[in-house]
Write a protein that holds these residues in place. Structure first.
Motif, short mmCIF file in Angstrom:
data_model
loop_
_atom_site.label_atom_id
_atom_site.label_comp_id
_atom_site.label_asym_id
_atom_site.label_seq_id
_atom_site.Cartn_x
_atom_site.Cartn_y
_atom_site.Cartn_z
N PHE A 10 0.88 -1.18 -0.11
CA PHE A 10 0.08 -0.06 0.09
C PHE A 10 0.70 1.33 0.06
N THR A 11 2.34 1.31 -0.34
CA THR A 11 2.91 2.46 -0.42
C THR A 11 2.26 3.44 -1.32
N ARG A 12 2.14 3.18 -2.19
CA ARG A 12 1.60 4.17 -3.54
C ARG A 12 0.46 4.58 -3.23
N GLN A 13 -0.49 3.90 -2.54
CA GLN A 13 -1.91 4.40 -2.02
C GLN A 13 -1.78 5.19 -0.81
N ALA A 14 -1.01 5.16 0.08
CA ALA A 14 -0.80 5.83 1.01
C ALA A 14 -0.24 7.19 0.62
N TYR A 15 0.66 7.29 -0.35
CA TYR A 15 1.33 8.43 -0.66
C TYR A 15 0.41 9.11 -1.48
N ASP A 16 -0.49 8.55 -2.27
CA ASP A 16 -1.64 9.47 -2.91
C ASP A 16 -2.61 10.06 -1.93
N ALA A 17 -2.87 8.98 -0.89
CA ALA A 17 -4.01 9.64 -0.08
C ALA A 17 -3.46 10.65 0.73
N THR A 18 -2.19 10.75 1.24
CA THR A 18 -1.44 12.04 1.87
C THR A 18 -1.50 13.15 0.86
N ARG A 19 -1.26 12.97 -0.31
CA ARG A 19 -1.24 14.09 -1.11
C ARG A 19 -2.64 14.58 -1.23
N ILE A 20 -3.62 13.79 -1.60
CA ILE A 20 -4.94 14.21 -1.87
C ILE A 20 -5.48 15.08 -0.82
N LEU A 21 -5.18 14.45 0.58
CA LEU A 21 -5.77 14.89 1.81
C LEU A 21 -4.97 16.65 1.77
N GLY A 55 -1.96 9.79 -9.81
CA GLY A 55 -1.23 9.47 -8.79
C GLY A 55 -0.23 8.21 -8.87
N ALA A 56 0.63 8.30 -7.86
CA ALA A 56 1.50 6.99 -7.87
C ALA A 56 0.79 5.68 -8.07
N SER A 57 -0.31 5.75 -7.70
CA SER A 57 -1.25 4.41 -7.89
C SER A 57 -1.91 4.18 -9.00
N GLY A 58 -2.04 5.34 -9.92
CA GLY A 58 -2.77 5.21 -11.32
C GLY A 58 -3.68 6.47 -11.05
N THR A 59 -4.63 6.53 -12.14
CA THR A 59 -5.53 7.56 -12.13
C THR A 59 -6.58 7.52 -10.88
N ILE A 60 -6.52 8.55 -10.43
CA ILE A 60 -7.42 8.89 -9.30
C ILE A 60 -8.59 9.61 -9.78
N THR A 61 -9.91 9.18 -9.42
CA THR A 61 -11.08 9.77 -9.53
C THR A 61 -12.01 9.47 -8.18
N CYS A 62 -12.34 10.30 -7.58
CA CYS A 62 -12.95 10.17 -6.11
C CYS A 62 -14.53 10.41 -6.69
N GLN A 65 -19.25 9.87 -2.89
CA GLN A 65 -19.38 9.27 -1.53
C GLN A 65 -17.89 9.13 -0.96
N GLY A 66 -17.13 9.62 -1.79
CA GLY A 66 -15.68 9.52 -1.17
C GLY A 66 -14.68 8.43 -1.39
N GLU A 67 -15.16 7.47 -2.44
CA GLU A 67 -14.21 6.35 -2.67
C GLU A 67 -13.25 7.02 -3.93
N CYS A 68 -12.01 6.70 -3.57
CA CYS A 68 -10.94 7.48 -4.26
C CYS A 68 -10.00 6.25 -4.72
N ALA A 69 -10.56 4.92 -4.80
CA ALA A 69 -9.53 3.92 -5.14
C ALA A 69 -9.30 3.76 -6.68
N THR A 70 -8.31 3.50 -6.87
CA THR A 70 -7.58 3.23 -8.43
C THR A 70 -8.06 1.83 -8.95
N GLY A 71 -8.12 0.95 -7.85
CA GLY A 71 -8.49 -0.49 -8.41
C GLY A 71 -6.98 -1.10 -8.66
#
Length: 86
Positions: A10-21, A55-62, A65-71
């Motif tokens: 989850f390194t890339r997802q954690a980076y993206d979540a921090t950057r988004i917030l 993002g680092a984990s791919g294309t992010i579209t929230c 409802q707040g779902e921002c997963a890249t899959g």
């Protein structure tokens, strides 16, 4: 120098979540009297839900409802003692 940090599932997802917030907070933060900083909760949620981009984990579209997963999940396998991305 220091050794680079170990990448995890989850390194890339954690980076993206921090950057988004942090980007959302930067958009909505307001300075009040005496230099006190305020973040309106609804404005922050609206900014988070409107997030799109690469993002680092791919294309992010929230979603609204707040779902921002890249899959995207990154799979690694240990081969001869080394982590190899599959």
């Amino acid at each position: 120098g220091e050794e680079p940090a170990t990448l995890t599932l989850f390194t890339r997802q954690a980076y993206d979540a921090t950057r988004i917030l942090l980007a959302a907070v930067e958009q909505v933060i307001v300075e009040g009297e005496g230099g006190i900083l305020y973040v309106n909760k609804q404005a922050l949620l609206d900014a988070l839900h409107a997030t799109t981009g690469e993002g680092a984990s791919g294309t992010i579209t929230c979603t609204p409802q707040g779902e921002c997963a890249t899959g995207l999940a990154t799979i690694y396998q240990v081969i001869h003692g080394e982590w190899v991305q599959q």
